[in-house]
Every structure is written in structure tokens, then in C-alpha cells.
Design a protein around this motif. Structure first.
Motif, PDB file in Angstrom:
ATOM      1  N   LYS A 131      69.071  42.009  56.144  1.00  0.00           N
ATOM      2  CA  LYS A 131      69.359  41.921  54.708  1.00  0.00           C
ATOM      3  C   LYS A 131      70.308  40.755  54.419  1.00  0.00           C
ATOM      4  O   LYS A 131      70.145  40.044  53.428  1.00  0.00           O
ATOM      5  CB  LYS A 131      69.971  43.229  54.224  1.00  0.00           C
ATOM      6  N   ASN A 132      71.263  40.539  55.308  1.00  0.00           N
ATOM      7  CA  ASN A 132      72.239  39.465  55.132  1.00  0.00           C
ATOM      8  C   ASN A 132      71.612  38.072  55.253  1.00  0.00           C
ATOM      9  O   ASN A 132      72.229  37.084  54.856  1.00  0.00           O
ATOM     10  CB  ASN A 132      73.383  39.597  56.136  1.00  0.00           C
ATOM     11  N   LEU A 133      70.401  37.982  55.800  1.00  0.00           N
ATOM     12  CA  LEU A 133      69.730  36.684  55.918  1.00  0.00           C
ATOM     13  C   LEU A 133      69.452  36.072  54.546  1.00  0.00           C
ATOM     14  O   LEU A 133      69.383  34.862  54.406  1.00  0.00           O
ATOM     15  CB  LEU A 133      68.403  36.816  56.678  1.00  0.00           C
ATOM     16  N   GLY A 134      69.260  36.916  53.546  1.00  0.00           N
ATOM     17  CA  GLY A 134      68.923  36.434  52.212  1.00  0.00           C
ATOM     18  C   GLY A 134      67.428  36.231  52.058  1.00  0.00           C
ATOM     19  O   GLY A 134      66.669  36.215  53.027  1.00  0.00           O
ATOM     20  N   GLU A 135      67.013  36.093  50.827  1.00  0.00           N
ATOM     21  CA  GLU A 135      65.588  35.902  50.527  1.00  0.00           C
ATOM     22  C   GLU A 135      65.220  34.436  50.660  1.00  0.00           C
ATOM     23  O   GLU A 135      66.048  33.578  50.396  1.00  0.00           O
ATOM     24  CB  GLU A 135      65.266  36.406  49.123  1.00  0.00           C
ATOM     25  N   PRO A 136      64.023  34.123  51.049  1.00  0.00           N
ATOM     26  CA  PRO A 136      62.895  34.999  51.365  1.00  0.00           C
ATOM     27  C   PRO A 136      62.886  35.467  52.823  1.00  0.00           C
ATOM     28  O   PRO A 136      61.990  36.186  53.237  1.00  0.00           O
ATOM     29  CB  PRO A 136      61.691  34.114  51.082  1.00  0.00           C
ATOM     30  N   ASP A 137      63.923  35.059  53.608  1.00  0.00           N
ATOM     31  CA  ASP A 137      63.936  35.392  55.037  1.00  0.00           C
ATOM     32  C   ASP A 137      63.905  36.898  55.292  1.00  0.00           C
ATOM     33  O   ASP A 137      63.208  37.370  56.194  1.00  0.00           O
ATOM     34  CB  ASP A 137      65.139  34.754  55.729  1.00  0.00           C
ATOM     35  N   THR A 138      64.650  37.663  54.486  1.00  0.00           N
ATOM     36  CA  THR A 138      64.650  39.112  54.645  1.00  0.00           C
ATOM     37  C   THR A 138      63.236  39.666  54.500  1.00  0.00           C
ATOM     38  O   THR A 138      62.763  40.435  55.343  1.00  0.00           O
ATOM     39  CB  THR A 138      65.589  39.769  53.606  1.00  0.00           C
ATOM     40  N   THR A 139      62.552  39.264  53.460  1.00  0.00           N
ATOM     41  CA  THR A 139      61.192  39.741  53.219  1.00  0.00           C
ATOM     42  C   THR A 139      60.251  39.304  54.342  1.00  0.00           C
ATOM     43  O   THR A 139      59.415  40.096  54.796  1.00  0.00           O
ATOM     44  CB  THR A 139      60.677  39.233  51.858  1.00  0.00           C
ATOM     45  N   ILE A 140      60.399  38.089  54.796  1.00  0.00           N
ATOM     46  CA  ILE A 140      59.534  37.590  55.879  1.00  0.00           C
ATOM     47  C   ILE A 140      59.731  38.425  57.143  1.00  0.00           C
ATOM     48  O   ILE A 140      58.748  38.863  57.761  1.00  0.00           O
ATOM     49  CB  ILE A 140      59.816  36.094  56.154  1.00  0.00           C
ATOM     50  N   ILE A 141      60.972  38.670  57.534  1.00  0.00           N
ATOM     51  CA  ILE A 141      61.244  39.435  58.762  1.00  0.00           C
ATOM     52  C   ILE A 141      60.746  40.869  58.626  1.00  0.00           C
ATOM     53  O   ILE A 141      60.116  41.407  59.548  1.00  0.00           O
ATOM     54  CB  ILE A 141      62.757  39.392  59.104  1.00  0.00           C
ATOM     55  N   ILE A 142      60.991  41.487  57.481  1.00  0.00           N
ATOM     56  CA  ILE A 142      60.522  42.863  57.266  1.00  0.00           C
ATOM     57  C   ILE A 142      59.003  42.928  57.351  1.00  0.00           C
ATOM     58  O   ILE A 142      58.432  43.780  58.037  1.00  0.00           O
ATOM     59  CB  ILE A 142      61.004  43.414  55.905  1.00  0.00           C
ATOM     60  N   ASN A 148      54.172  44.518  60.440  1.00  0.00           N
ATOM     61  CA  ASN A 148      53.185  43.874  61.313  1.00  0.00           C
ATOM     62  C   ASN A 148      52.188  42.996  60.564  1.00  0.00           C
ATOM     63  O   ASN A 148      51.004  42.963  60.883  1.00  0.00           O
ATOM     64  CB  ASN A 148      52.436  44.920  62.150  1.00  0.00           C
ATOM     65  N   LYS A 149      52.677  42.274  59.577  1.00  0.00           N
ATOM     66  CA  LYS A 149      51.812  41.343  58.855  1.00  0.00           C
ATOM     67  C   LYS A 149      51.799  40.002  59.578  1.00  0.00           C
ATOM     68  O   LYS A 149      52.789  39.597  60.186  1.00  0.00           O
ATOM     69  CB  LYS A 149      52.296  41.157  57.422  1.00  0.00           C
ATOM     70  N   SER A 150      50.702  39.309  59.480  1.00  0.00           N
ATOM     71  CA  SER A 150      50.576  37.987  60.090  1.00  0.00           C
ATOM     72  C   SER A 150      51.290  36.954  59.231  1.00  0.00           C
ATOM     73  O   SER A 150      51.528  37.161  58.040  1.00  0.00           O
ATOM     74  CB  SER A 150      49.101  37.610  60.213  1.00  0.00           C
ATOM     75  N   SER A 151      51.606  35.819  59.842  1.00  0.00           N
ATOM     76  CA  SER A 151      52.245  34.728  59.095  1.00  0.00           C
ATOM     77  C   SER A 151      51.348  34.278  57.948  1.00  0.00           C
ATOM     78  O   SER A 151      51.830  33.954  56.863  1.00  0.00           O
ATOM     79  CB  SER A 151      52.537  33.551  60.034  1.00  0.00           C
ATOM     80  N   LYS A 152      50.047  34.283  58.197  1.00  0.00           N
ATOM     81  CA  LYS A 152      49.096  33.870  57.165  1.00  0.00           C
ATOM     82  C   LYS A 152      49.163  34.811  55.956  1.00  0.00           C
ATOM     83  O   LYS A 152      49.194  34.359  54.809  1.00  0.00           O
ATOM     84  CB  LYS A 152      47.681  33.842  57.756  1.00  0.00           C
ATOM     85  N   GLN A 153      49.205  36.120  56.214  1.00  0.00           N
ATOM     86  CA  GLN A 153      49.272  37.096  55.125  1.00  0.00           C
ATOM     87  C   GLN A 153      50.605  36.999  54.391  1.00  0.00           C
ATOM     88  O   GLN A 153      50.657  37.074  53.164  1.00  0.00           O
ATOM     89  CB  GLN A 153      49.055  38.522  55.645  1.00  0.00           C
ATOM     90  N   ILE A 154      51.697  36.820  55.135  1.00  0.00           N
ATOM     91  CA  ILE A 154      53.015  36.687  54.508  1.00  0.00           C
ATOM     92  C   ILE A 154      53.047  35.446  53.620  1.00  0.00           C
ATOM     93  O   ILE A 154      53.545  35.485  52.495  1.00  0.00           O
ATOM     94  CB  ILE A 154      54.126  36.632  55.578  1.00  0.00           C
ATOM     95  N   ALA A 155      52.503  34.340  54.138  1.00  0.00           N
ATOM     96  CA  ALA A 155      52.461  33.100  53.365  1.00  0.00           C
ATOM     97  C   ALA A 155      51.698  33.321  52.063  1.00  0.00           C
ATOM     98  O   ALA A 155      52.135  32.894  50.987  1.00  0.00           O
ATOM     99  CB  ALA A 155      51.819  31.988  54.185  1.00  0.00           C
ATOM    100  N   LYS A 156      50.587  34.006  52.147  1.00  0.00           N
ATOM    101  CA  LYS A 156      49.785  34.289  50.951  1.00  0.00           C
ATOM    102  C   LYS A 156      50.571  35.168  49.968  1.00  0.00           C
ATOM    103  O   LYS A 156      50.611  34.877  48.771  1.00  0.00           O
ATOM    104  CB  LYS A 156      48.488  34.984  51.367  1.00  0.00           C
ATOM    105  N   ASP A 157      51.227  36.228  50.496  1.00  0.00           N
ATOM    106  CA  ASP A 157      52.001  37.140  49.650  1.00  0.00           C
ATOM    107  C   ASP A 157      53.149  36.438  48.936  1.00  0.00           C
ATOM    108  O   ASP A 157      53.463  36.755  47.791  1.00  0.00           O
ATOM    109  CB  ASP A 157      52.583  38.296  50.478  1.00  0.00           C
TER     110      ASP A 157
END
Length: 185
Positions: A131-142, A148-157
Motif C-alpha cells: 500500500k505504501n508503494l502508492g498508485e499505480p504500483d499498489t494496484t499492479i502488485i495486487i 494472478n493477472k498477467s502483465s498484459k491484462q494489467i496493462a489493459k485494465d
């Protein structure tokens, strides 16, 4: 009550049989479902629905149960696990709230009845640091490590490039390694 007696009761007196079945196995089935849906995305009502659906599915498909292949307890656990997995597949894109205290639950493939206090405290600490990482890093790590989302799906989201997601992931993990004591973490 033995499995065969319970099946006979279900066939003769369905209402009474379902009452005995749920009284006997509801805690176990709930533990199985919670083991699969143990993050903050799922509230108690959704978990209860999955448990209820497990018992309903059992009753509807009771004739498929073969006591020579497995115990009733095992069969119900498999039904519960499969129902929970179906929910996870269906809701793969659901958002997670890092501020929700129930997020600190453990997400794992198998459930355990033992509660390890040290693991729970460590999970809380890790999630607080994420949480302390800040956005969007927090959302990416979660999304990457908990959902278990792929980088491609996260990028799209998130409307980012895959390379940007991967770079942010690498940097965030490096920060977390420093916080928790180096490269061996």
C-alpha cells in the motif's frame, strides 16, 4: 450419522436430510470456500452463497454420488472447491480494496485449519508496504501477485503499456526487497 444413512434420509425426507447435512458439514464447506475466496474481493454474503450453492448442487446431483469412490465429506469438499474456483474464474476482473482489513487474508490453492499468527502478521506487514508503494504500483502488485493477472491484462485494465507494467513491477519488487531485508526475500 453415517453417509449411507444420511443419503437414505435425504431420499425419504429431503427437508430433514438437508438440515442434517448442512448442520454436519456447513463449517467444513465454509472453510473450504473461505480458503479459496479468502481475499477482500468476496464478502461474507458471497461466501455464504457459494456454500449454499454447494449444498444445492449436491442435492440436485445426489444420484451421481458414489459412496464406493469417496466419502460424502470428500465429495462435498470437492464440490465446494470447484464452486469457489468457478467464482474466481467468473470474477477475475473484480477490483480489490487494499484498505479493507479482510484483504490481509491469505490467498492459497489449498485451505488449512491451522492459523499461523506469524504468517498473518507478515501478510499484514507486506500488504501495508505494498500500500505504501502508492498508485499505480499498489494496484499492479495486487493484481499481479494476489489476483494472478498477467502483465498484459494489467496493462489493459490500467491503460498502460506492458513494458511500463513490467518496469513498475520490477521497481516495486526491488523496493519491497529493500524493506524486508535484501535480495533473499
Amino acid at each position: 450419522m453415517r453417509d449411507d444413512a444420511l443419503i437414505r434420509l435425504l431420499r425419504k425426507k429431503p427437508y430433514e436430510g438437508m438440515r442434517v447435512l448442512t448442520e454436519t458439514y456447513s463449517a467444513l464447506i465454509c472453510a473450504v470456500v473461505r480458503g479459496k475466496l479468502s481475499n477482500s474481493v468476496y464478502n461474507s454474503a458471497e461466501i455464504e452463497d457459494c456454500v449454499a450453492n454447494t449444498f444445492s448442487e449436491f442435492y440436485i446431483n445426489m444420484d451421481k454420488y458414489n459412496p464406493n469412490e469417496s466419502s460424502l465429506k470428500s465429495w462435498l469438499c470437492v464440490l465446494a472447491r470447484n464452486n469457489a474456483i468457478d467464482i474466481l474464474r467468473k470474477d477475475k476482473g473484480k477490483n480489490i480494496s487494499i484498505d479493507d482489513q479482510s484483504t490481509y487474508g491469505q490467498i492459497r490453492d489449498e485451505f488449512s485449519f491451522e492459523i499461523d499468527v506469524e504468517d498473518k502478521d507478515l501478510r499484514k506487514q507486506v500488504l501495508q508496504e505494498v500500500k505504501n508503494l502508492g498508485e499505480p504500483d499498489t494496484t499492479i502488485i495486487i493484481k499481479k501477485y494476489y489476483l494472478n493477472k498477467s502483465s498484459k491484462q494489467i496493462a489493459k485494465d490500467l491503460g498502460m503499456t506492458v513494458a511500463n507494467v513490467d518496469t513498475r513491477t520490477h521497481r516495486a519488487i526491488s523496493k519491497l526487497k529493500k524493506v524486508f531485508g535484501g535480495e533473499g526475500v
